[in-house]
Design a protein around this motif. Structure first.
Motif, short mmCIF file in Angstrom:
data_model
loop_
_atom_site.label_atom_id
_atom_site.label_comp_id
_atom_site.label_asym_id
_atom_site.label_seq_id
_atom_site.Cartn_x
_atom_site.Cartn_y
_atom_site.Cartn_z
N THR A 43 0.84 -1.20 0.00
CA THR A 43 0.00 0.00 0.00
C THR A 43 0.87 1.25 0.00
O THR A 43 1.82 1.35 0.78
N ASP A 44 0.56 2.19 -0.88
CA ASP A 44 1.22 3.48 -0.89
C ASP A 44 0.43 4.44 -0.01
O ASP A 44 -0.49 5.12 -0.46
N TRP A 45 0.79 4.50 1.28
CA TRP A 45 0.01 5.28 2.23
C TRP A 45 0.18 6.78 2.04
O TRP A 45 -0.67 7.57 2.49
N GLY A 46 1.24 7.19 1.38
CA GLY A 46 1.47 8.62 1.19
C GLY A 46 0.34 9.32 0.47
O GLY A 46 0.04 10.49 0.74
N ARG A 47 -0.32 8.62 -0.41
CA ARG A 47 -1.40 9.23 -1.20
C ARG A 47 -2.65 9.51 -0.37
O ARG A 47 -3.53 10.25 -0.79
N TYR A 48 -2.73 8.91 0.84
CA TYR A 48 -3.93 9.06 1.66
C TYR A 48 -3.71 9.93 2.90
O TYR A 48 -4.64 10.14 3.67
N ILE A 49 -2.49 10.40 3.11
CA ILE A 49 -2.14 11.07 4.36
C ILE A 49 -3.06 12.26 4.65
O ILE A 49 -3.57 12.41 5.77
#
Length: 314
Positions: free
Chosen positions: A46-52
């Motif tokens: 999961t690329d969590w940076g996009r949801y921060i």
């Protein structure tokens, strides 16, 4: 040196290396002070940076809602913490269980807003050895399910015997909710929602060793299992959601990300097949571990609403 002594020495060195790696693995994954949340995130797919920004905005909204800290004592005398949101003071509530090496309000900020806007009360739990709850060793659902029963009793005490309770867990919290469902629960517990749960600690760790460390599980898992039994008081395959969910007496909604690299999506199908109570399954295409809600919030919320409505809980 004779060939026999050389072989014996090599075998001893190999065994020592295996024990050394197993000890390192145990301390990095089972002991609170050594666990690093980022390691699990890196393995999640999961690329969590996009949801921060979205997560932060929802977390701030949730913090502004009326809430209070709640503490109970576990059966083994740990002080456990949860955050209680009275919401609109309805007779319905959701008890939330978070993922490994995280804490309640971190994992449930977005879903807390979803539930509060639906009129539910919430109890957002810090599982043992997480957040503001005491404990040295993680319970991986095996110990946490006993704590969950105490939280259920606490909510019944607060809300009265006519309350209707839903358990919702993510990752390790999902396994906790499923294992709890296999216990003899009060009739106030009406449903379980499990998001990206693993089948057992033994199997998810075996998967991690294979995919992330490129090594076989044997004998590392066997050694780590003995260490866990000695130190934490339970075995890695003792916390087996696939076996516990066979005894579930309430409806279960299984949710999983199709691209989960930590708890493979195949585990969701195993859990769904094992469950003998009324059940539903939602797989979100392209979603990594614990990403299902953020990948497709509309579909996630629609499935949860429909599931709760069919149980007369919406």
């Amino acid at each position: 040196m004779g060939i026999g002594k050389w072989i014996a020495g090599a075998a001893a060195a190999g065994t020592a290396a295996e024990y050394g790696f197993a000890g390192c693995f145990f301390h990095r994954t089972m002991v609170r002070t050594n666990a690093v949340r980022q390691r699990t995130r890196d393995m999640s797919g999961t690329d969590w940076g996009r949801y921060i920004s979205e997560i932060q905005e929802r977390k701030e909204w949730v913090k502004r809602q009326p809430h209070k800290d709640v503490f109970i004592e576990s059966e083994d005398h740990l002080l456990l913490h949860a955050t209680y949101f009275p919401g609109s003071c309805s007779d319905r509530a959701v008890i939330c269980f978070h993922s490994y090496a995280s804490e309640g309000l971190t994992d449930f900020s977005s879903l807390a807003r979803f539930y509060l806007e639906m009129g539910y009360r919430l109890l957002v739990v810090d599982e043992r050895a997480h957040g503001r709850s005491e404990g040295i060793y993680f319970g991986f659902g095996c110990l946490d399910r006993r704590d969950a029963v105490l939280w259920i009793r606490e909510m019944i005490r607060r809300m009265g015997r006519d309350c209707r309770l839903v358990l919702h867990g993510i990752s390790m919290g999902g396994a906790t909710a499923l294992m709890t469902a296999g216990l003899d629960l009060p009739p106030q517990v009406k449903a379980v929602i499990s998001d990206c749960a693993f089948t057992s600690a033994w199997e998810v760790f075996s998967s991690v060793l294979h995919k992330q460390y490129h090594m076989p599980a044997f004998p590392v898992i066997q050694i780590a299992d003995r260490m866990t039994r000695k130190s934490a008081g339970y075995g890695l395959d003792e916390c087996n959601a696939r076996e516990e969910v066979k005894m579930a007496g309430v409806p279960v909604l299984f949710i999983h990300g199709e691209a989960d690299a930590f708890a493979p999506c195949s585990m969701a199908y195993e859990l769904y097949a094992a469950c003998r109570s009324p059940k539903e399954l939602l797989v979100i295409p392209g979603a990594g571990h614990a990403e299902a809600y953020y990948k497709d919030a509309e579909r996630y919320e629609r499935a949860v609403r429909a599931f709760l409505r069919r149980g007369n809980l919406a």
